[in-house]
Structures are given as C-alpha cells and as structure tokens.
Design a protein around this motif. Structure first.
Motif, PDB file in Angstrom:
ATOM      1  N   GLU A   1       5.789   1.310   8.823  1.00 14.24           N
ATOM      2  CA  GLU A   1       4.748   0.787   9.717  1.00 14.24           C
ATOM      3  C   GLU A   1       5.164   0.931  11.177  1.00 14.24           C
ATOM      4  OE1 GLU A   1       2.766  -2.764   6.931  1.00 14.24           O
ATOM      5  OE2 GLU A   1       4.319  -3.234   8.416  1.00 14.24           O
ATOM      6  N   MET A   2       6.411   0.605  11.475  1.00 14.23           N
ATOM      7  CA  MET A   2       6.884   0.681  12.861  1.00 14.23           C
ATOM      8  C   MET A   2       6.926   2.121  13.359  1.00 14.23           C
ATOM      9  SD  MET A   2       9.863  -2.227  13.249  1.00 14.23           S
ATOM     10  CE  MET A   2      10.774  -1.758  11.781  1.00 14.23           C
ATOM     11  N   ALA A   3       7.252   3.057  12.464  1.00 12.00           N
ATOM     12  CA  ALA A   3       7.386   4.454  12.874  1.00 12.00           C
ATOM     13  C   ALA A   3       6.047   5.182  12.924  1.00 12.00           C
ATOM     14  CB  ALA A   3       8.340   5.179  11.928  1.00 12.00           C
ATOM     15  N   TYR A   4       5.143   4.856  11.982  1.00 14.32           N
ATOM     16  CA  TYR A   4       3.921   5.648  11.850  1.00 14.32           C
ATOM     17  C   TYR A   4       2.642   4.825  11.833  1.00 14.32           C
ATOM     18  CZ  TYR A   4       7.099   9.443  10.869  1.00 14.32           C
ATOM     19  OH  TYR A   4       8.095  10.375  10.977  1.00 14.32           O
ATOM     20  N   GLY A   5       2.765   3.510  12.007  1.00 16.01           N
ATOM     21  CA  GLY A   5       1.579   2.670  12.022  1.00 16.01           C
ATOM     22  C   GLY A   5       1.024   2.440  10.628  1.00 16.01           C
ATOM     23  N   GLY A   6      -0.164   1.873  10.583  1.00 18.12           N
ATOM     24  CA  GLY A   6      -0.796   1.587   9.303  1.00 18.12           C
ATOM     25  C   GLY A   6      -0.300   0.290   8.697  1.00 18.12           C
ATOM     26  N   ASP A   7      -0.901  -0.065   7.579  1.00 15.21           N
ATOM     27  CA  ASP A   7      -0.541  -1.287   6.863  1.00 15.21           C
ATOM     28  C   ASP A   7       0.053  -0.907   5.518  1.00 15.21           C
ATOM     29  OD1 ASP A   7      -1.543  -3.075   8.833  1.00 15.21           O
ATOM     30  OD2 ASP A   7      -3.580  -2.675   8.124  1.00 15.21           O
ATOM     31  N   ARG A   8       1.327  -1.185   5.351  1.00 18.60           N
ATOM     32  CA  ARG A   8       2.027  -0.878   4.104  1.00 18.60           C
ATOM     33  C   ARG A   8       2.416  -2.141   3.347  1.00 18.60           C
ATOM     34  NH1 ARG A   8       0.692   4.094   2.558  1.00 18.60           N
ATOM     35  NH2 ARG A   8       0.802   5.553   4.314  1.00 18.60           N
TER      36      ARG A   8
ATOM     37  N   ASN B   1       0.861  -1.177   0.000  1.00 16.65           N
ATOM     38  CA  ASN B   1       0.000   0.000   0.000  1.00 16.65           C
ATOM     39  C   ASN B   1       0.900   1.231   0.000  1.00 16.65           C
ATOM     40  OD1 ASN B   1      -1.848   2.055   0.463  1.00 16.65           O
ATOM     41  ND2 ASN B   1      -2.048   1.594   2.646  1.00 16.65           N
ATOM     42  N   CYS B   2       1.025   1.871  -1.164  1.00 15.43           N
ATOM     43  CA  CYS B   2       1.955   2.993  -1.325  1.00 15.43           C
ATOM     44  C   CYS B   2       1.293   4.357  -1.175  1.00 15.43           C
ATOM     45  CB  CYS B   2       2.617   2.924  -2.703  1.00 15.43           C
ATOM     46  SG  CYS B   2       3.575   1.420  -3.000  1.00 15.43           S
ATOM     47  N   ASP B   3      -0.025   4.404  -1.070  1.00 18.73           N
ATOM     48  CA  ASP B   3      -0.722   5.690  -1.047  1.00 18.73           C
ATOM     49  C   ASP B   3      -0.240   6.561   0.109  1.00 18.73           C
ATOM     50  OD1 ASP B   3      -2.177   4.994  -3.251  1.00 18.73           O
ATOM     51  OD2 ASP B   3      -3.989   4.424  -2.145  1.00 18.73           O
ATOM     52  N   GLY B   4       0.201   7.772  -0.232  1.00 21.53           N
ATOM     53  CA  GLY B   4       0.633   8.722   0.786  1.00 21.53           C
ATOM     54  C   GLY B   4       1.904   8.340   1.505  1.00 21.53           C
ATOM     55  N   CYS B   5       2.671   7.422   0.931  1.00 21.33           N
ATOM     56  CA  CYS B   5       3.867   6.932   1.622  1.00 21.33           C
ATOM     57  C   CYS B   5       5.139   7.423   0.942  1.00 21.33           C
ATOM     58  CB  CYS B   5       3.845   5.409   1.680  1.00 21.33           C
ATOM     59  SG  CYS B   5       5.252   4.692   2.582  1.00 21.33           S
ATOM     60  N   ALA B   6       5.570   6.708  -0.092  1.00 25.67           N
ATOM     61  CA  ALA B   6       6.824   7.011  -0.795  1.00 25.67           C
ATOM     62  C   ALA B   6       8.025   6.952   0.137  1.00 25.67           C
ATOM     63  CB  ALA B   6       6.752   8.379  -1.482  1.00 25.67           C
ATOM     64  N   GLY B   7       7.926   6.121   1.186  1.00 20.09           N
ATOM     65  CA  GLY B   7       9.038   6.007   2.119  1.00 20.09           C
ATOM     66  C   GLY B   7      10.311   5.504   1.475  1.00 20.09           C
ATOM     67  N   CYS B   8      10.184   4.739   0.384  1.00 18.91           N
ATOM     68  CA  CYS B   8      11.370   4.233  -0.301  1.00 18.91           C
ATOM     69  C   CYS B   8      11.969   5.267  -1.245  1.00 18.91           C
ATOM     70  CB  CYS B   8      11.038   2.950  -1.062  1.00 18.91           C
ATOM     71  SG  CYS B   8       9.632   3.078  -2.190  1.00 18.91           S
ATOM     72  N   CYS B   9      11.273   6.387  -1.466  1.00 24.91           N
ATOM     73  CA  CYS B   9      11.733   7.424  -2.391  1.00 24.91           C
ATOM     74  C   CYS B   9      12.215   8.679  -1.673  1.00 24.91           C
ATOM     75  CB  CYS B   9      10.604   7.826  -3.342  1.00 24.91           C
ATOM     76  SG  CYS B   9       9.736   6.461  -4.130  1.00 24.91           S
TER      77      CYS B   9
ATOM     78  N   PHE C   1       3.307  10.073   4.843  1.00 28.45           N
ATOM     79  CA  PHE C   1       2.712   9.434   6.027  1.00 28.45           C
ATOM     80  C   PHE C   1       1.652  10.314   6.686  1.00 28.45           C
ATOM     81  CE2 PHE C   1       7.522   8.795   6.468  1.00 28.45           C
ATOM     82  CZ  PHE C   1       7.571   7.904   5.415  1.00 28.45           C
ATOM     83  N   GLY C   2       1.061  11.238   5.926  1.00 27.56           N
ATOM     84  CA  GLY C   2       0.036  12.107   6.485  1.00 27.56           C
ATOM     85  C   GLY C   2       0.578  13.254   7.311  1.00 27.56           C
ATOM     86  N   LEU C   3       1.879  13.495   7.261  1.00 32.41           N
ATOM     87  CA  LEU C   3       2.495  14.569   8.034  1.00 32.41           C
ATOM     88  C   LEU C   3       2.460  15.883   7.265  1.00 32.41           C
ATOM     89  CD1 LEU C   3       5.674  12.634   9.250  1.00 32.41           C
ATOM     90  CD2 LEU C   3       3.509  12.931  10.466  1.00 32.41           C
ATOM     91  N   ASP C   4       2.741  16.982   7.965  1.00 32.22           N
ATOM     92  CA  ASP C   4       2.902  18.263   7.293  1.00 32.22           C
ATOM     93  C   ASP C   4       4.115  18.201   6.369  1.00 32.22           C
ATOM     94  OD1 ASP C   4       0.743  19.465   8.557  1.00 32.22           O
ATOM     95  OD2 ASP C   4       1.962  20.185  10.245  1.00 32.22           O
TER      96      ASP C   4
END
Length: 287
Positions: A156-163, A4-12, A104-107
């Motif tokens: 997931e560990m830092a901000y929760g949710g299912d990725r 689930n990549c929506d609003g994430c892009a943690g790898c980018c 991750f939904g942050l500012d």
C-alpha cells in the motif's frame, strides 16, 4: 482480518528490485539470514514431511542465520552460525525461482517468485490443497497478532490501493515461538562438519539438490520440542528428497535457464506458466 490479494502476491514475490526504497525487514534484526530470499515462509516438520510424501522433496530450501554476540554459535566455512550448543539452527522454506511476473498492475519483470505461484494469474497453485502451508493460510494473521507490519501495508505504501482491509488479528494463528518451535519449525543440524562447503554454496546461491536434501532429511527426522534427530528416519527422508523430480523442481530449472537479470523487464518473454509449469504437470489456477 480481511485482505485484497487480487493482482498483488506481494508476500509471494521478491519485489524489492521494483521498489529501491523497500524495507528489507528480514534483515533488520540481530541475526541476519545467510540467504537473500525475501519472505521465506517457514514450514513445520509435518508440512516438510507432507511435501516430501507428495513428491515435492525438491522444492524446499534451508535458511541459516549469522550469529551475533551472546548467541550460541558454531563456525562453518569461516562463518559463525546461530546454533543450539554446537549444532546450527535452520528452517525450511519454499524455493523462489525467477519468473516473469507483473504484480501491482506493473509490466512483467523477472522477479524471484514462490515456486507454486502462477506467474500469470498471481494465484497459488496449491491454495486449495492440503499442502498449502499454515503460515500462508494465516497471512498476515501472525504479523497482526505480533503487531508487526504486514506485506499488505508495505505494498500500500509503495503502490497505493487498499490491501489490508481489516487488521483485526484472527483468534488462532499457527505461531510456534520459543522452545516449542524446536523440532517443529526450527531444526538443529546434528553434525556441522557435514555442512563444510554447503554454507559457502548457500551464500553464493549455489546450493545443490544434495545440499537441500540434507536439511529436508534432518527436518523430517526431528522430534517436536527437542533437538533429537532420528538418524535412520533422516537418512530415509534425505534419500527420498534427493530422488524427487516433481513438475515444480523441473520448472525451477526451466525458469532459471530462461531468466534474464533480476528486476529486468520481461514484457517480450514468450514463456508462461502454462508452457513452463502446466506443461510439466502443474495444477491450473483460476483467473
């Protein structure tokens, strides 16, 4: 595998400034990279050539590693570099300029972000293009195949949710390990003396366009499975990379001029992906 990549892009995105306890996984091993980029995706020789042919010779940057005991090494600018014989080993990845992004939904914050990521939609501008790197299209398949932690799990560990929705490794991932990686994804620079000054600039995050073009040339001039570099082909590619003036390269310079301190809030920043990137010719993204 399902993510689930929506609003994430943690790898980018280099989101370490937002998570002080984040695991700097790329620097845990025996050979720490000289640069401080996060999740720098290695490009294959063919991908480097494709980016160059598409006019994107100005979006790639090298990674070299600090040698440790037992490694072949060569000393440049006072630093012992991992080498094959006396030739430094490197790969090429995509540059990550600072952009105002809110994963991750942050500012929104100023965070180093893949050159091709739309800072508003958090989607890749070349996702549906033939240029989309194999490592990106497979992600996190290679991690799962090697039983390594994924960026999805770190988020997931830092901000929760299912990725990471399904951690079954895919049947076929583009892994290139061992000798087969030489000349295909890991390259050797044929003349370490040419890198005098370059290594110091890499460590200071001050590489020039000419510096980066040197490595692009060598990668294109390399031959898979060997350490051979075709000098003529490398010089032609170096010249082409040095002359590149893509929308992406221009946007990198524009973002760097606008950026505030890394990790600082960017909620009042008026510049957007549309005004900085699309205005220079970037393809739009959905979302």
């Amino acid at each position: 595998m399902d993510v689930n990549c929506d609003g994430c892009a943690g790898c980018c995105i280099d989101w370490r400034p937002l998570a002080p306890d984040a695991d700097d996984h790329e620097r845990r091993g025996r050979r720490p990279p000289l640069d401080d980029a996060y999740n720098l995706v290695p490009l294959s020789r063919d991908e480097v050539r494709d980016f160059l042919d598409a006019g994107y010779g100005d979006v790639m940057t090298p990674r070299l590693w600090e040698a440790t005991d037992g490694d072949d090494a060569v000393t440049v600018d006072g630093h012992d570099l991992v080498a094959v014989g006396d030739r430094p080993v490197f790969f090429l990845g995509l540059r990550k300029p600072p952009k105002p992004v809110g994963p991750f939904g942050l500012d929104r914050h100023w965070l180093d972000t893949c050159v091709f990521l739309d800072p508003e939609t958090l989607r890749c501008r070349i996702h549906d293009s033939p240029l989309y790197p194999r490592t990106c299209s497979d992600y996190p398949g290679q991690n799962l195949a090697l039983d390594r932690e994924t960026e999805c799990e770190r988020v997931e560990m830092a901000y929760g949710g299912d990725r990471l929705l399904d951690d079954t490794p895919p049947d076929n991932v583009g892994l290139a390990l061992g000798p087969q990686a030489l000349g295909a994804k890991l390259f050797v620079y044929p003349d370490p003396e040419e890198l005098t000054g370059v290594v110091d600039r890499l460590l200071a995050d001050e590489l020039t366009a000419a510096d980066r073009a040197r490595f692009v040339g060598v990668a294109v001039g390399s031959s898979p499975g060997t350490t051979t570099v075709d000098g003529t082909r490398a010089e032609e590619a170096r010249t082409e990379a040095r002359a590149a003036d893509s929308w992406a390269g221009q946007a990198i310079e524009a973002w760097e001029m606008r950026a505030d301190e890394t990790g600082s809030l960017a909620t009042d920043v008026e510049s957007t992906g549309a005004t900085v990137e699309e205005a220079r010719g970037a393809p739009e993204t959905e979302g």
